[in-house]
Design a protein around this motif. Structure first.
Motif, PDB file in Angstrom:
ATOM      1  N   UNK A 128      12.448   7.611   4.207  1.00 34.96           N
ATOM      2  CA  UNK A 128      12.898   8.640   4.930  1.00 34.96           C
ATOM      3  C   UNK A 128      13.745   7.302   5.554  1.00 34.96           C
ATOM      4  N   UNK A 129      13.514   6.170   5.067  1.00 35.73           N
ATOM      5  CA  UNK A 129      14.970   5.645   5.045  1.00 35.73           C
ATOM      6  C   UNK A 129      15.963   5.518   4.849  1.00 35.73           C
ATOM      7  N   UNK A 172      18.818   8.545   2.230  1.00 41.26           N
ATOM      8  CA  UNK A 172      18.397   9.572   1.800  1.00 41.26           C
ATOM      9  C   UNK A 172      18.933   9.659   0.273  1.00 41.26           C
ATOM     10  N   UNK A 173      18.892  10.722  -0.485  1.00 46.11           N
ATOM     11  CA  UNK A 173      19.414  11.127  -1.954  1.00 46.11           C
ATOM     12  C   UNK A 173      20.535  10.570  -2.753  1.00 46.11           C
ATOM     13  N   UNK A 174      21.651  10.961  -1.324  1.00 47.69           N
ATOM     14  CA  UNK A 174      22.777  10.612  -1.563  1.00 47.69           C
ATOM     15  C   UNK A 174      23.067   9.033  -1.166  1.00 47.69           C
ATOM     16  N   UNK A 175      22.699   8.745  -0.874  1.00 47.02           N
ATOM     17  CA  UNK A 175      21.915   7.091  -0.814  1.00 47.02           C
ATOM     18  C   UNK A 175      21.683   6.528  -2.058  1.00 47.02           C
ATOM     19  N   UNK A 190      17.758  -3.158  -5.292  1.00 45.86           N
ATOM     20  CA  UNK A 190      16.531  -3.690  -3.878  1.00 45.86           C
ATOM     21  C   UNK A 190      17.703  -4.018  -2.976  1.00 45.86           C
ATOM     22  N   UNK A 191      18.709  -5.149  -3.225  1.00 50.39           N
ATOM     23  CA  UNK A 191      18.598  -6.047  -2.241  1.00 50.39           C
ATOM     24  C   UNK A 191      20.161  -5.101  -1.333  1.00 50.39           C
ATOM     25  N   UNK A 192      20.610  -4.782  -2.261  1.00 50.60           N
ATOM     26  CA  UNK A 192      21.431  -2.738  -1.875  1.00 50.60           C
ATOM     27  C   UNK A 192      20.975  -2.076  -0.750  1.00 50.60           C
ATOM     28  N   UNK A 193      19.608  -1.460  -0.895  1.00 49.97           N
ATOM     29  CA  UNK A 193      19.064  -0.998  -0.056  1.00 49.97           C
ATOM     30  C   UNK A 193      18.850  -1.458   0.999  1.00 49.97           C
ATOM     31  N   UNK A 194      17.910  -2.988   0.611  1.00 50.67           N
ATOM     32  CA  UNK A 194      17.923  -3.547   2.029  1.00 50.67           C
ATOM     33  C   UNK A 194      18.888  -3.803   2.824  1.00 50.67           C
ATOM     34  N   UNK A 195      19.817  -4.052   2.627  1.00 43.69           N
ATOM     35  CA  UNK A 195      21.170  -4.039   3.166  1.00 43.69           C
ATOM     36  C   UNK A 195      21.485  -2.318   3.894  1.00 43.69           C
ATOM     37  N   UNK A 199      22.465   0.330   8.847  1.00 42.99           N
ATOM     38  CA  UNK A 199      23.670   1.810   8.625  1.00 42.99           C
ATOM     39  C   UNK A 199      24.252   1.808   7.502  1.00 42.99           C
ATOM     40  N   UNK A 200      24.240   1.962   6.439  1.00 44.23           N
ATOM     41  CA  UNK A 200      25.283   2.018   5.464  1.00 44.23           C
ATOM     42  C   UNK A 200      25.863   3.372   5.822  1.00 44.23           C
TER      43      UNK A 200
END
Length: 295
Positions: A189-190, A192-195, A206-211, A216-217
């Motif tokens: 849940x960290x 969303x499907x849109x993210x 992976x880097x984009x997900x961590x950022x 809180x992008x």
């Protein structure tokens, strides 16, 4: 001898009819008559050991149990006769109601008994989870993939039987192409499907997900970052050209005279620059004095 191969049951209409009882509620004004139901002692009902859903939210079960205490189990469970125990039944659809009924201390439950194979039971269990359970996007995608891989169903057939658009099913399935770490963020849940969908085409998801998690992008910000061209990655700096012996000797002489690090960089046949490095203002004053005395 009859060599005719058994006809494969299609998902669409066959499964829709199979699931009609499970999704039929008395509140539906135009609902067709329900198949005859019976009441079975709750201790004679067992869950399906192959049920793909392994966790049930405790708070939601308590809410359902409170409703059952007040109104009873309105919607019957779909069961089949237990393959190994006489007078016992195995749940096809409705395990959540069965669990909540136990919390509510119900003694018997309304059921509809169906004659189903092991394959059909598993198929119905997967689809009931998609339709009824609060799945996260990744669990939903995995359920679609399981239906397609194990039973040979197409995206079009799934969309028809589940009353979902084909694009929705396709978009959910694309989430399975993400790296495992990104899928874990989605499962927890960290993200969303849109993210997650926006990261599918990113150069470094992976880097984009961590950022995204740490900063809180928003989905729009992730979409913008993911659209950067793949050739936008920084180029490795060019290796410096080796200096000739005369240049190195001159650097050493100047460094000795100033007591500071001096570097000479040629930029052509007759041009270049001299860089004198200093560590503090005292060393800078020394450079200034040396230049003043040289006038």
């Amino acid at each position: 001898m009859n060599d005719r191969k058994p006809e494969r049951r299609g998902l669409g209409r066959g499964l829709s009819a199979l699931m009609a009882d499970a999704y039929l509620t008395p509140e539906e004004p135009n609902a067709p008559p329900r198949r005859a139901e019976t009441h079975v002692p709750i201790e004679f009902i067992e869950p399906n050991p192959d049920q793909p859903r392994r966790t049930f939210d405790a708070d939601r079960l308590e809410e359902l149990a409170a409703s059952i205490r007040e109104k009873g189990v309105i919607q019957p469970l779909i069961v089949r006769r237990h393959p190994r125990k006489d007078n016992h039944y195995e749940i096809v659809a409705g395990e959540r109601r069965w669990r909540a009924a136990q919390i509510a201390q119900q003694h018997e439950l309304p059921v509809i008994i169906r004659d189903l194979s092991d394959t059909e039971v598993l198929e119905v269990a997967i689809i009931e989870n998609i339709q009824r359970a609060d799945l996260n996007p990744l669990e939903e995608a995995l359920s679609y993939r399981q239906l397609m891989d194990r039973f040979g169903h197409t995206q079009e057939k799934l969309a028809e039987a589940l009353s979902k658009s084909r694009s929705h099913i396709a978009n959910q399935l694309r989430l399975l192409n993400l790296p495992v770490e990104v899928q874990d963020f989605l499962r927890d849940g960290k993200l969303t499907a849109g993210h997650a969908r926006a990261m599918i085409t990113a150069l470094d998801p992976i880097r984009l997900a961590r950022d995204t998690v740490s900063k809180g992008l928003s989905v729009r910000e992730v979409e913008r970052l993911a659209q950067k061209p793949r050739d936008a990655a920084p180029k490795a700096p060019a290796a410096p050209r080796s200096k000739d012996a005369d240049t190195v000797a001159l650097e050493n002489d100047l460094s000795a005279a100033l007591g500071l690090k001096v570097s000479i960089a040629a930029k052509g046949a007759q041009s270049g620059q001299v860089v004198v490095a200093y560590a503090d203002f005292e060393e800078l004053d020394r450079i200034c004095q040396a230049l003043s005395n040289a006038r």
